[in-house]
Write a protein that holds these residues in place. Structure first.
Motif, PDB file in Angstrom:
ATOM      1  N   ILE A 110       0.863  -1.181   0.000  1.00  0.00           N
ATOM      2  CA  ILE A 110       0.000   0.000   0.000  1.00  0.00           C
ATOM      3  C   ILE A 110       0.894   1.224   0.000  1.00  0.00           C
ATOM      4  CG2 ILE A 110      -1.706   1.334   1.278  1.00  0.00           C
ATOM      5  CD1 ILE A 110      -2.794  -1.220   2.431  1.00  0.00           C
ATOM      6  N   GLN A 111       0.602   2.137  -0.904  1.00  0.00           N
ATOM      7  CA  GLN A 111       1.289   3.418  -0.894  1.00  0.00           C
ATOM      8  C   GLN A 111       0.327   4.451  -0.310  1.00  0.00           C
ATOM      9  OE1 GLN A 111       1.261   1.557  -4.057  1.00  0.00           O
ATOM     10  NE2 GLN A 111       3.026   0.574  -3.117  1.00  0.00           N
ATOM     11  N   LEU A 112       0.851   5.263   0.606  1.00  0.00           N
ATOM     12  CA  LEU A 112       0.046   6.282   1.273  1.00  0.00           C
ATOM     13  C   LEU A 112       0.622   7.656   0.966  1.00  0.00           C
ATOM     14  CD1 LEU A 112      -0.231   4.514   4.753  1.00  0.00           C
ATOM     15  CD2 LEU A 112      -1.949   4.531   2.930  1.00  0.00           C
ATOM     16  N   VAL A 113      -0.237   8.554   0.524  1.00  0.00           N
ATOM     17  CA  VAL A 113       0.206   9.913   0.196  1.00  0.00           C
ATOM     18  C   VAL A 113      -0.696  10.913   0.916  1.00  0.00           C
ATOM     19  CG1 VAL A 113       0.591  11.603  -1.610  1.00  0.00           C
ATOM     20  CG2 VAL A 113       1.077   9.184  -2.056  1.00  0.00           C
ATOM     21  N   SER A 152      -3.046   3.731  -2.377  1.00  0.00           N
ATOM     22  CA  SER A 152      -3.051   3.058  -3.671  1.00  0.00           C
ATOM     23  C   SER A 152      -2.318   1.738  -3.548  1.00  0.00           C
ATOM     24  CB  SER A 152      -2.406   3.928  -4.754  1.00  0.00           C
ATOM     25  OG  SER A 152      -1.063   4.198  -4.428  1.00  0.00           O
ATOM     26  N   GLY A 153      -2.516   0.877  -4.532  1.00  0.00           N
ATOM     27  CA  GLY A 153      -1.836  -0.404  -4.550  1.00  0.00           C
ATOM     28  C   GLY A 153      -2.676  -1.532  -3.998  1.00  0.00           C
ATOM     29  N   TYR A 162       2.516   0.020   6.997  1.00  0.00           N
ATOM     30  CA  TYR A 162       2.654   1.027   5.946  1.00  0.00           C
ATOM     31  C   TYR A 162       2.623   2.438   6.517  1.00  0.00           C
ATOM     32  CZ  TYR A 162       1.405  -3.018   3.125  1.00  0.00           C
ATOM     33  OH  TYR A 162       1.381  -4.263   2.556  1.00  0.00           O
ATOM     34  N   TRP A 163       3.519   3.258   5.994  1.00  0.00           N
ATOM     35  CA  TRP A 163       3.606   4.659   6.388  1.00  0.00           C
ATOM     36  C   TRP A 163       3.610   5.548   5.148  1.00  0.00           C
ATOM     37  CZ3 TRP A 163       3.451   5.977  11.436  1.00  0.00           C
ATOM     38  CH2 TRP A 163       3.856   5.037  12.394  1.00  0.00           C
ATOM     39  N   GLY A 164       3.040   6.722   5.299  1.00  0.00           N
ATOM     40  CA  GLY A 164       3.176   7.729   4.255  1.00  0.00           C
ATOM     41  C   GLY A 164       4.430   8.549   4.489  1.00  0.00           C
TER      42      GLY A 164
END
Length: 124
Positions: free
Chosen positions: A2-5, A25-26, A113-115
């Motif tokens: 997971i991508q975090l923005v 996303s992802g 997961y981290w942004g």
């Protein structure tokens, strides 16, 4: 993966409101606990708020209770942090996080997961 923005940070005067957004996303965040952390200059990263996959029982740090509201839209794969009555001590980099387990996320140590974070600066 997971991508975090994150987005929505900025420079605001004390007492103002700001809403941060975190777009994932992802992979769907639908079954992840989502949360926000912050790190002020020279300080450790600290937990701010978390929300389970179905939106039940939001958890807040004492510093956020009564002023911040965490929410999520699983259809938009996003989580939000509405911050009201901002204070100079809220100045920090705010980071979005995701983990399958609530206690892991709140603990902050081994979150999946981290942004990258978004800067919030509050001036008086």
């Amino acid at each position: 993966q997971i991508q975090l923005v994150e987005s929505g940070g900025g420079l605001v005067e004390a007492g103002a409101s700001l809403t941060l957004s975190c777009a994932a996303s992802g992979r769907s965040i639908r079954y992840y606990v989502m949360g926000w952390f912050r790190q002020a200059p020279g300080k450790e990263r600290e937990f701010v708020a978390a929300l389970t996959w179905n939106g039940s029982g939001p958890t807040y740090a004492d510093s956020a209770k009564g002023r911040f509201i965490i929410s999520r839209d699983n259809n938009k794969n996003s989580v939000y942090l509405q911050m009201n009555s901002l204070k100079p001590e809220d100045t920090a980099v705010y980071t979005c996080a995701a983990d399958p387990y609530e206690q892991v996320l709140i603990g902050g140590g081994h979150v999946n997961y981290w942004g990258q974070g978004t800067q919030v600066t509050v001036f008086s």
